[in-house]
Scaffold this active site. Sequence first.
Site, PDB file in Angstrom:
ATOM      1  N   HIS A 123      -3.497  -3.843  -5.469  1.00  0.00           N
ATOM      2  CA  HIS A 123      -3.772  -3.340  -4.132  1.00  0.00           C
ATOM      3  C   HIS A 123      -5.236  -3.556  -3.779  1.00  0.00           C
ATOM      4  O   HIS A 123      -6.123  -2.823  -4.220  1.00  0.00           O
ATOM      5  CB  HIS A 123      -3.407  -1.855  -4.036  1.00  0.00           C
ATOM      6  CG  HIS A 123      -3.554  -1.307  -2.654  1.00  0.00           C
ATOM      7  ND1 HIS A 123      -3.948  -0.019  -2.394  1.00  0.00           N
ATOM      8  CD2 HIS A 123      -3.366  -1.892  -1.438  1.00  0.00           C
ATOM      9  CE1 HIS A 123      -3.997   0.168  -1.085  1.00  0.00           C
ATOM     10  NE2 HIS A 123      -3.649  -0.949  -0.491  1.00  0.00           N
TER      11      HIS A 123
ATOM     12  N   GLU B 277      -6.855  -1.577  -6.851  1.00  0.00           N
ATOM     13  CA  GLU B 277      -6.005  -0.702  -7.643  1.00  0.00           C
ATOM     14  C   GLU B 277      -4.979  -1.561  -8.379  1.00  0.00           C
ATOM     15  O   GLU B 277      -4.252  -2.337  -7.756  1.00  0.00           O
ATOM     16  CB  GLU B 277      -5.288   0.305  -6.741  1.00  0.00           C
ATOM     17  CG  GLU B 277      -6.225   1.325  -6.113  1.00  0.00           C
ATOM     18  CD  GLU B 277      -5.529   2.254  -5.145  1.00  0.00           C
ATOM     19  OE1 GLU B 277      -5.875   3.445  -5.125  1.00  0.00           O
ATOM     20  OE2 GLU B 277      -4.638   1.793  -4.390  1.00  0.00           O
TER      21      GLU B 277
ATOM     22  N   SER C  67       0.814  -1.212   0.000  1.00  0.00           N
ATOM     23  CA  SER C  67       0.000   0.000   0.000  1.00  0.00           C
ATOM     24  C   SER C  67       0.848   1.262   0.000  1.00  0.00           C
ATOM     25  O   SER C  67       0.312   2.366  -0.132  1.00  0.00           O
ATOM     26  CB  SER C  67      -0.915   0.023   1.232  1.00  0.00           C
ATOM     27  OG  SER C  67      -0.152  -0.004   2.428  1.00  0.00           O
TER      28      SER C  67
ATOM     29  N   ASN D 298      -4.814   5.860  -1.060  1.00  0.00           N
ATOM     30  CA  ASN D 298      -3.987   6.288   0.066  1.00  0.00           C
ATOM     31  C   ASN D 298      -3.348   7.652  -0.156  1.00  0.00           C
ATOM     32  O   ASN D 298      -3.092   8.388   0.798  1.00  0.00           O
ATOM     33  CB  ASN D 298      -2.913   5.242   0.363  1.00  0.00           C
ATOM     34  CG  ASN D 298      -3.472   4.065   1.123  1.00  0.00           C
ATOM     35  OD1 ASN D 298      -4.544   4.152   1.713  1.00  0.00           O
ATOM     36  ND2 ASN D 298      -2.762   2.949   1.118  1.00  0.00           N
TER      37      ASN D 298
END
Length: 328
Positions: free
Chosen positions: A179, A191, A158, A229
């Site tokens: 991800h 992702e 991440s 993120n």
Amino acid sequence: MLARASTAALAQAVRRPLLAHSAAMLATAAGDVQPIKNVTVFGSGLMGAGIVQVSAQAGCQVTMVDVTPDALAKGEKIILSSLKRTAKKKYAEDAAGAQSFVDQIMANIHQSTEGAQAATKADLVVEAIVENLTVKQKLFAALDEAAPKHTIFASNTSSLKIADIAEATQRRDRFAGLHFFNPVPQMKLVEVIRTRDTSDVVFNSLLQFCRDLKKAPVSCKDTPGFIVNRLLVPYLMEAVRIVERGEASIADVDTAMKLGAGYPMGPFELADFVGLDTVKFIIDGWYTNGDGLKGKELVAPSKLLNDLVAAGKLGRKSGEGFYNYAQK
């Protein structure tokens, strides 16, 4: 009639090239796709077990790999608990059907402590181990020797750069990021991160794999934090800074974002759910070595966050973080 015929003919003449163009565009977008039927997942924690589960539910043969039988047993427990909850909803009045549902999926799951040798039949390897670049590179270097040449490598990191992890291998064109989000069985998003070296076939194959898992893939370049993120962590840190400056309380910030922005959890509840050590790890990495983020106030470390982590108050998993869950 003639006018109608002329109009119809013109419409058909225009429609033909448009249809041909659309078909060509679809073919280009789809590209060549490599079938993924055999998946090996390294890591049996919440993320790894979740990836194992959804892959098995999609009909893949999945090998869950970890360093000890105890770790694998914990991963199996996570999967069984999740599947039983799903089966209970799906087969509310049919105990036999519920058990059959669980058994069929569990039959697709295998376990191994053999390290890289567990990937000798894999079409895809997904790594979901500790967020440590050196450890990840060591694993993928071993996998590069053991896995078949056609095997695609993917990391569930991440916060680390996919290209940095891929440097340990000789198949950078077959390396990408996948991800997933926690809890994996419930969260639809994945992702798919493409480096400069990732081939079209590998990229398209991973997009299709995500769709086969009934997930919604989004694509992103290999940039710090990817999409979610990159937006989420600075938001969490600004919430912390609001409290550090004495501008509002933790509870009021959470209430404001839930009732004012419609978020299901406030930033402090979410940080506790993610894990304060995880948030700190990401922030520290970006602030010291993040592309375009190094030294930026946006991702500056926080004394409040650092003190909580140092005290072992990591959020829900430790029983206390910004909130005390033992008292709830």
